[in-house]
Design an enzyme around this catalytic site. Sequence first.
Site, mmCIF file in Angstrom:
data_model
loop_
_atom_site.group_PDB
_atom_site.id
_atom_site.type_symbol
_atom_site.label_atom_id
_atom_site.label_comp_id
_atom_site.label_asym_id
_atom_site.label_seq_id
_atom_site.Cartn_x
_atom_site.Cartn_y
_atom_site.Cartn_z
ATOM 1 N N SER A 137 0.832 -1.216 0.000
ATOM 2 C CA SER A 137 0.000 0.000 0.000
ATOM 3 C C SER A 137 0.866 1.266 0.000
ATOM 4 O O SER A 137 2.017 1.259 0.449
ATOM 5 C CB SER A 137 -0.915 0.015 1.228
ATOM 6 O OG SER A 137 -1.730 -1.116 1.245
HETATM 7 N N1 SAM Z 1 -0.811 -4.744 4.030
HETATM 8 C C1 SAM Z 1 -0.047 -5.011 2.834
HETATM 9 C C2 SAM Z 1 1.341 -4.459 2.911
HETATM 10 O O1 SAM Z 1 1.693 -3.817 3.894
HETATM 11 O O2 SAM Z 1 2.091 -4.716 1.969
HETATM 12 C C3 SAM Z 1 -0.717 -4.564 1.566
HETATM 13 C C4 SAM Z 1 -1.833 -5.447 1.240
HETATM 14 S S1 SAM Z 1 -2.416 -5.523 -0.396
HETATM 15 C C5 SAM Z 1 -3.003 -3.913 -0.694
HETATM 16 C C6 SAM Z 1 -3.863 -6.507 -0.013
HETATM 17 C C7 SAM Z 1 -3.554 -7.946 0.339
HETATM 18 O O3 SAM Z 1 -4.748 -8.582 0.760
HETATM 19 C C8 SAM Z 1 -3.036 -8.762 -0.844
HETATM 20 O O4 SAM Z 1 -1.792 -9.318 -0.523
HETATM 21 C C9 SAM Z 1 -4.091 -9.848 -1.020
HETATM 22 O O5 SAM Z 1 -3.585 -11.088 -1.469
HETATM 23 C C10 SAM Z 1 -4.665 -9.934 0.369
HETATM 24 N N2 SAM Z 1 -5.989 -10.534 0.485
HETATM 25 C C11 SAM Z 1 -7.074 -10.364 -0.299
HETATM 26 N N3 SAM Z 1 -8.099 -11.094 0.170
HETATM 27 C C12 SAM Z 1 -7.647 -11.740 1.290
HETATM 28 C C13 SAM Z 1 -8.250 -12.629 2.234
HETATM 29 N N4 SAM Z 1 -9.505 -13.037 2.154
HETATM 30 N N5 SAM Z 1 -7.490 -13.077 3.258
HETATM 31 C C14 SAM Z 1 -6.198 -12.689 3.382
HETATM 32 N N6 SAM Z 1 -5.577 -11.849 2.518
HETATM 33 C C15 SAM Z 1 -6.310 -11.376 1.492
#
Ligand code: SAM
Length: 225
Positions: free
Chosen positions: A69
């Site tokens: 992000s």
């Molecule tokens: N917090 C992260 C960082 O600091 O890099 C950025 C996260 S990215 C914007 C969103 C993440 O949510 C992705 O890695 C995606 O695979 C994950 N995601 C989406 N749906 C999910 C779920 N149901 N459970 C766990 N992770 C999920």
Amino acid sequence: MNPRPAKVATPFDVQRQGLVEVLRSRGITDEGVLQAINTVPREVFVPPAMSGRAYEDSALPIDNRQTISQPYTVAFMTQSLKVTRGMRVLEIGTGSGYQAAVLAQMGASVVTIERHPLLSQKARTALADFGYTVQCRIGDGTIGFREGGPYEGIIVTAGAPDVPEPLAKQLSIGGRLVVPVGSLENQTLYRVVRTAEDSWKAEDLGPFKFVPLIGRSGWDDASAA
Ligand code: SAM
């Protein structure tokens, strides 16, 4: 007796301080958040080929077509969570591990869930290399992790179609859930506070844009493709 040599600031240290000033100018006021961002080495959480862009205030691509992000978003969400030392926090969407590192740097006790095993493994390694004690789990974060709760804070770093009910129910009374909710294209960030056993209050924190939250209480994989 030799005097201890002064620590020499690296170019990344200088860029990190510059990013903190950008976040301050954009309205981030929580000194604990700014100090954590001034400490966590974001260059370690971005792909090696992108380390030169680690301190731009922008989201960057990571594996599995996901993103780390934008620093402003990380700072704003962390500030909205009102993190205190020792606070029990659940993060949904580990991604690179950077947000988890910022929370851990602030003294939170962090459990983070990621659906992509590769991302979780890489994040676990990066976090451990820097001495952050974070529990990294692989699975569908939309159902939370009841065994680790209740949580004083839950942060969802992917966009949901609705507030995932299992997460709202895993908050402690007074606990805060920061979650983007909306369409696949655009979301509104909400802070949902559990005010009593069966009562929650939601505050609108403004428009944001995230990758989709995919899972049982999120989008299904096919609609998000
Ligand atoms: N917090 C992260 C960082 O600091 O890099 C950025 C996260 S990215 C914007 C969103 C993440 O949510 C992705 O890695 C995606 O695979 C994950 N995601 C989406 N749906 C999910 C779920 N149901 N459970 C766990 N992770 C999920």
